[in-house]
Motif scaffolding. Sequence first.
Motif, PDB file in Angstrom:
ATOM      1  N   ALA A 133      48.629  37.394  32.051  1.00  0.00           N
ATOM      2  CA  ALA A 133      48.369  35.957  32.189  1.00  0.00           C
ATOM      3  C   ALA A 133      49.673  35.172  32.270  1.00  0.00           C
ATOM      4  N   SER A 134      50.658  35.571  31.470  1.00  0.00           N
ATOM      5  CA  SER A 134      51.939  34.859  31.461  1.00  0.00           C
ATOM      6  C   SER A 134      52.652  34.978  32.799  1.00  0.00           C
ATOM      7  N   LYS A 135      52.678  36.184  33.376  1.00  0.00           N
ATOM      8  CA  LYS A 135      53.332  36.371  34.670  1.00  0.00           C
ATOM      9  C   LYS A 135      52.638  35.566  35.763  1.00  0.00           C
ATOM     10  N   LEU A 136      51.310  35.549  35.746  1.00  0.00           N
ATOM     11  CA  LEU A 136      50.578  34.797  36.764  1.00  0.00           C
ATOM     12  C   LEU A 136      50.828  33.300  36.609  1.00  0.00           C
ATOM     13  N   LYS A 137      50.810  32.824  35.386  1.00  0.00           N
ATOM     14  CA  LYS A 137      51.054  31.391  35.125  1.00  0.00           C
ATOM     15  C   LYS A 137      52.432  30.968  35.616  1.00  0.00           C
ATOM     16  N   LYS A 138      53.455  31.795  35.347  1.00  0.00           N
ATOM     17  CA  LYS A 138      54.819  31.463  35.768  1.00  0.00           C
ATOM     18  C   LYS A 138      54.971  31.509  37.282  1.00  0.00           C
ATOM     19  N   GLY A 139      54.203  32.363  37.935  1.00  0.00           N
ATOM     20  CA  GLY A 139      54.348  32.522  39.376  1.00  0.00           C
ATOM     21  C   GLY A 139      53.641  31.479  40.212  1.00  0.00           C
ATOM     22  N   LEU A 140      52.639  30.815  39.634  1.00  0.00           N
ATOM     23  CA  LEU A 140      51.851  29.836  40.394  1.00  0.00           C
ATOM     24  C   LEU A 140      52.620  28.536  40.597  1.00  0.00           C
ATOM     25  N   VAL A 141      52.392  27.896  41.708  1.00  0.00           N
ATOM     26  CA  VAL A 141      53.057  26.634  41.996  1.00  0.00           C
ATOM     27  C   VAL A 141      52.565  25.529  41.065  1.00  0.00           C
ATOM     28  N   SER A 142      51.343  25.683  40.551  1.00  0.00           N
ATOM     29  CA  SER A 142      50.792  24.722  39.605  1.00  0.00           C
ATOM     30  C   SER A 142      49.871  25.451  38.643  1.00  0.00           C
ATOM     31  N   THR A 143      49.964  25.135  37.362  1.00  0.00           N
ATOM     32  CA  THR A 143      49.124  25.798  36.370  1.00  0.00           C
ATOM     33  C   THR A 143      47.653  25.405  36.505  1.00  0.00           C
ATOM     34  N   LEU A 199      53.649  45.528  36.122  1.00  0.00           N
ATOM     35  CA  LEU A 199      52.973  44.230  36.019  1.00  0.00           C
ATOM     36  C   LEU A 199      53.575  43.207  36.974  1.00  0.00           C
ATOM     37  N   THR A 200      54.867  43.306  37.231  1.00  0.00           N
ATOM     38  CA  THR A 200      55.506  42.408  38.204  1.00  0.00           C
ATOM     39  C   THR A 200      54.937  42.649  39.600  1.00  0.00           C
ATOM     40  N   ALA A 201      54.754  43.923  39.942  1.00  0.00           N
ATOM     41  CA  ALA A 201      54.134  44.245  41.237  1.00  0.00           C
ATOM     42  C   ALA A 201      52.681  43.781  41.260  1.00  0.00           C
ATOM     43  N   LEU A 202      51.943  44.065  40.194  1.00  0.00           N
ATOM     44  CA  LEU A 202      50.548  43.635  40.118  1.00  0.00           C
ATOM     45  C   LEU A 202      50.429  42.126  40.295  1.00  0.00           C
ATOM     46  N   ASN A 203      51.379  41.399  39.754  1.00  0.00           N
ATOM     47  CA  ASN A 203      51.330  39.941  39.828  1.00  0.00           C
ATOM     48  C   ASN A 203      51.367  39.434  41.266  1.00  0.00           C
ATOM     49  N   GLN A 204      52.042  40.155  42.144  1.00  0.00           N
ATOM     50  CA  GLN A 204      52.058  39.749  43.556  1.00  0.00           C
ATOM     51  C   GLN A 204      50.644  39.774  44.132  1.00  0.00           C
ATOM     52  N   GLY A 205      49.881  40.789  43.760  1.00  0.00           N
ATOM     53  CA  GLY A 205      48.493  40.846  44.209  1.00  0.00           C
ATOM     54  C   GLY A 205      47.640  39.767  43.572  1.00  0.00           C
ATOM     55  N   ALA A 239      48.182  36.399  45.215  1.00  0.00           N
ATOM     56  CA  ALA A 239      47.466  36.295  46.494  1.00  0.00           C
ATOM     57  C   ALA A 239      45.979  36.022  46.256  1.00  0.00           C
ATOM     58  N   VAL A 240      45.387  36.751  45.307  1.00  0.00           N
ATOM     59  CA  VAL A 240      43.976  36.568  44.966  1.00  0.00           C
ATOM     60  C   VAL A 240      43.710  35.143  44.481  1.00  0.00           C
ATOM     61  N   THR A 241      44.583  34.645  43.624  1.00  0.00           N
ATOM     62  CA  THR A 241      44.388  33.319  43.040  1.00  0.00           C
ATOM     63  C   THR A 241      44.502  32.225  44.094  1.00  0.00           C
ATOM     64  N   TYR A 242      45.498  32.325  44.940  1.00  0.00           N
ATOM     65  CA  TYR A 242      45.659  31.314  45.987  1.00  0.00           C
ATOM     66  C   TYR A 242      44.517  31.364  47.003  1.00  0.00           C
ATOM     67  N   LEU A 243      44.064  32.560  47.345  1.00  0.00           N
ATOM     68  CA  LEU A 243      43.073  32.697  48.409  1.00  0.00           C
ATOM     69  C   LEU A 243      41.659  32.407  47.922  1.00  0.00           C
ATOM     70  N   ILE A 244      41.311  32.878  46.735  1.00  0.00           N
ATOM     71  CA  ILE A 244      39.919  32.806  46.271  1.00  0.00           C
ATOM     72  C   ILE A 244      39.721  31.799  45.143  1.00  0.00           C
ATOM     73  N   SER A 245      40.742  31.597  44.321  1.00  0.00           N
ATOM     74  CA  SER A 245      40.653  30.708  43.158  1.00  0.00           C
ATOM     75  C   SER A 245      39.464  31.060  42.269  1.00  0.00           C
ATOM     76  N   PRO A 246      39.411  32.300  41.785  1.00  0.00           N
ATOM     77  CA  PRO A 246      38.280  32.699  40.941  1.00  0.00           C
ATOM     78  C   PRO A 246      38.395  32.080  39.551  1.00  0.00           C
TER      79      PRO A 246
END
Length: 295
Positions: free
Chosen positions: A255-265, A218-224, A227-234
């Motif tokens: 969801a928790s890993k993605l939330k923690k990794g983003l510069v802004s929620t 899941l940590t590896a998946l979160n890197q992808g 990238a998806v969230t920053y580029l596309i913002s779905p």
Amino acid sequence: MKILALDIGGTAIKYGVFDSTTTKIGNVLEKETPRSETTNYIMETVIKIVKEVKETHDIQGIAVSTAGVVDPQTGHIVFAGPTIPNYTNTAIKQTIEETFHIPCEVENDVNCAALGEWWQGAGQGSESLVCVTIGTGVGGAVILNGALWHGSAFSAGEIGYLPISNGKALQDEASATALVAAYSDLSGIPREDLNGKIIFEHAKAGEEKAIKAIDNMLTALNQGLLAVTYLISPDTIIIGGGVAVQKEYLEEKIASKLKKGLVSTRMLPEEIKCAELGNSAGMLGAVYHFQQKQH
């Protein structure tokens, strides 16, 4: 209108008959994907399937979901990896239409899964959606404003090839194959004796090695996903493939890993969900794609 849907994968070809409202007529059947080390016999098998189905159903359309990069206009395989040898340039649409004089439409399998989930499953109501499928590798598809985004090379969404921080590709660390390998290394259990289901059962029972292997995936998946969230913002991210059945275990963790990794929620997608349609997503998406192309 009766539509024969086929889902061509590296190991099996699933097929079933649907009407225009996506009601399944009869059972979904399956044949092994025939191939040798150097070639495949997919079109010969597909032709046999169509002939068999036509004996009992008045088929008026054929909808194909398939592995490989697909040109959805011409319905042929632009590129296919080594799992299906000699599949590149296979003219699926042309072969079927010339053989049976029945309209046929072809689309990539992950794109079809995304369309199926958007139409009938976890993605209903989404304006923008990214579907990431986790299996032998990692696949992806993008829907923007209710339509598939193919990209200039018909390869948009191929997230599995995304380089990640350790110099590997995303699918080298985030696939079910990678999960089995990682847990095998931690536990000493041979890979051939393992699968994702077994590892998740061990994790749910509290086994630390299984929990660690899944967390690494899941940590590896979160890197992808970052990238998806920053580029596309779905507004919606859907996790598909075999791991989707582990919804209760995975959704909150992803969801928790993605939330923690983003510069802004505020950038967090509105929905992060596991797929709902299981093995039928690809066929349903193929039926939807057929109807859109034909009407």
